[in-house]
Design an enzyme around this catalytic site. Structure first.
Site, PDB file in Angstrom:
ATOM      1  N   TYR A  78       5.928  -0.564  -1.545  1.00 18.78           N
ATOM      2  CA  TYR A  78       4.894  -0.431  -2.946  1.00 18.78           C
ATOM      3  C   TYR A  78       4.657  -1.744  -3.302  1.00 18.78           C
ATOM      4  O   TYR A  78       3.471  -2.229  -4.092  1.00 18.78           O
ATOM      5  CB  TYR A  78       5.999   0.791  -3.599  1.00 18.78           C
TER       6      TYR A  78
ATOM      7  N   LYS B 202      14.119   4.687   8.561  1.00 14.79           N
ATOM      8  CA  LYS B 202      13.239   4.469   9.913  1.00 14.79           C
ATOM      9  C   LYS B 202      13.933   4.064  10.830  1.00 14.79           C
ATOM     10  O   LYS B 202      12.994   2.508  11.516  1.00 14.79           O
ATOM     11  CB  LYS B 202      11.984   5.097   9.968  1.00 14.79           C
TER      12      LYS B 202
ATOM     13  N   ASP C 117      11.479  11.326   9.955  1.00 14.34           N
ATOM     14  CA  ASP C 117      11.072  12.529  10.225  1.00 14.34           C
ATOM     15  C   ASP C 117      11.373  13.404   9.995  1.00 14.34           C
ATOM     16  O   ASP C 117      11.056  14.746  10.183  1.00 14.34           O
ATOM     17  CB  ASP C 117       9.910  12.014  10.999  1.00 14.34           C
TER      18      ASP C 117
ATOM     19  N   ASP D 116       8.948   8.557  -2.069  1.00 13.25           N
ATOM     20  CA  ASP D 116       8.299   9.758  -2.781  1.00 13.25           C
ATOM     21  C   ASP D 116       7.236  10.695  -2.032  1.00 13.25           C
ATOM     22  O   ASP D 116       6.726  11.742  -2.712  1.00 13.25           O
ATOM     23  CB  ASP D 116       6.892   8.638  -2.853  1.00 13.25           C
TER      24      ASP D 116
ATOM     25  N   ASP E 204       8.394  15.191  -3.222  1.00 18.66           N
ATOM     26  CA  ASP E 204       7.371  16.075  -2.771  1.00 18.66           C
ATOM     27  C   ASP E 204       7.841  17.224  -1.692  1.00 18.66           C
ATOM     28  O   ASP E 204       7.769  18.598  -2.477  1.00 18.66           O
ATOM     29  CB  ASP E 204       6.287  15.610  -2.755  1.00 18.66           C
TER      30      ASP E 204
END
Ligand code: IPM
Ligand code: MG
Length: 357
Positions: A140, A191, A224, A248, A252
């Site tokens: 970000y 990751k 993932d 983020d 959700d």
């Protein structure tokens, strides 16, 4: 008792409506404790009035306040603006300016709402997950970033994923400390099989764990797989710690396990400042219609009472009042089952205050 200053930033879209309901709860608390409520500008609303989504004044007010309560930012009318002045820049900017690197996003199922989840009740009932999202670094904020035109006429967009050891250490410490007050399990999501930056993330989290948190069970998961596991078997998680962007996305996903993103509060903490906000956005599609669920914002107020204002009793009372209105069967549209009667934003806020009194 000394006065506590709260900076309220309604922002955009449903932000205005949900903050109005949260203010009713603040007014109730103001009868018990000395609260000084100040209001400021952020987001598209701030841009329209001042030409910037984060006026300097707001940053100063935020630094002076004991805590900040934010509604939401963003809306379709600002989507064509340059990135540098988009409403979302206001939110990213205040996170950065106030040093808010630790974002706590709990996902807990209210028994009353277990049927409202799109997943089977037996999969979601009883889940209690805390996503600890790094909030002031990562992709970000990394430099360089931008969109450039190459000599061959192609355009190239780029962002940079970056973390330093100290940035990883401090969020890891927060995650382990959080886990100590819960089930003592941390799953660090990265990751590391592809991204060097998150390989460092994994190394540093492992080092912090080995050095100071032997009592906490640490596991690692690729993002993932974590997304899949959240849907497959969410009860396996206690604390999830992860990077800004992965957090983020996963928060959700975790929120929907609970039935509605409209129920979830969050805290963004730094070493000095703190900001509380619902995790849902500005919901331009329902803004101004009085349909939004104010409970996530009201629960954010409870979180603020507990974590920043040393008002644990009031925090618990607010949480119990929210539970009580759910027991009464009161539902805004987002948490109602098909065919169930619904109430609007203001009626829900009033019901919580009534339950408090
Ligand atoms: C959130 C939001 C923000 C983010 C946006 C509005 C900038 O999605 O708080 O989760 O991406 O952090
Ligand atoms: Mg988000």
């Amino acid at each position: 008792m000394s006065t506590k200053t709260i900076l309220v930033l309604p922002g955009d879209g449903i932000g205005q409506e949900i903050i109005a309901e949260a203010r009713k709860v603040l007014a109730w608390a103001g009868k018990r404790v000395d609260l000084n409520i100040v209001e400021g500008l952020i987001g598209g609303t701030a841009y329209d009035l001042t030409g910037t989504p984060l006026p300097e004044e707001t940053v100063i007010q935020g630094k002076e306040a004991h805590a900040v309560l934010l509604g939401a930012v963003g809306g379709t009318q600002w989507e064509s603006l340059d990135y540098s002045v988009r409403p979302e820049r206001g939110l990213l900017g205040i996170r950065k300016e106030l040093g808010l690197y630790c974002n706590l996003r709990p996902a807990k199922v209210y028994p009353q709402l277990a049927d409202a989840s799109t997943l089977k009740k037996e999969v979601v009932s009883g889940i209690d997950i805390m996503v600890v999202r790094e909030l002031s670094s990562g992709i970000y904020f990394g430099e360089p970033k931008g969109i450039e035109t190459l000599p061959n006429g192609q355009r190239r967009g780029f962002n940079t994923l970056t973390y330093t050891t100290s940035e990883i250490e401090r969020i890891a410490v927060r995650a382990f400390e959080t886990a100590r007050k819960r089930q003592k399990r941390v799953c660090s999501v990265d990751k590391a099989n592809v991204l060097e930056c998150t390989e460092l993330w994994r190394q540093v989290v492992t080092e912090v764990h080995a050095k100071s948190y032997p009592d906490i069970e640490l596991s690692h998961m690729y993002v993932d797989n974590a997304a899949m596991q959240l849907i497959r078997n969410p009860k396996q998680f206690d604390v999830i710690v992860t990077t800004n962007m992965f957090g983020d996305i996963l928060s959700d996903a975790a929120s929907m396990l609970t039935g509605s993103i409209g129920m979830l509060q969050s805290a963004s903490l730094g070493d000095k400042c703190a900001l509380y906000e619902p995790i849902h956005g500005s919901a331009p599609d329902i803004a101004g219609k009085g349909l939004a669920n104010p409970l996530a914002t009201i629960l954010s107020v409870a979180m603020m009472f507990r974590h920043s204002l040393d008002m644990p009793q009031e925090a618990q009372m607010v949480e119990e009042a929210v539970s009580a209105v759910l027991d009464q069967g009161l539902r805004t549209a987002d948490i109602a089952m098909a065919g169930e009667p619904t109430i609007g934003t203001a009626a829900m806020g009033d019901a919580v205050v009534a339950a408090l009194s």
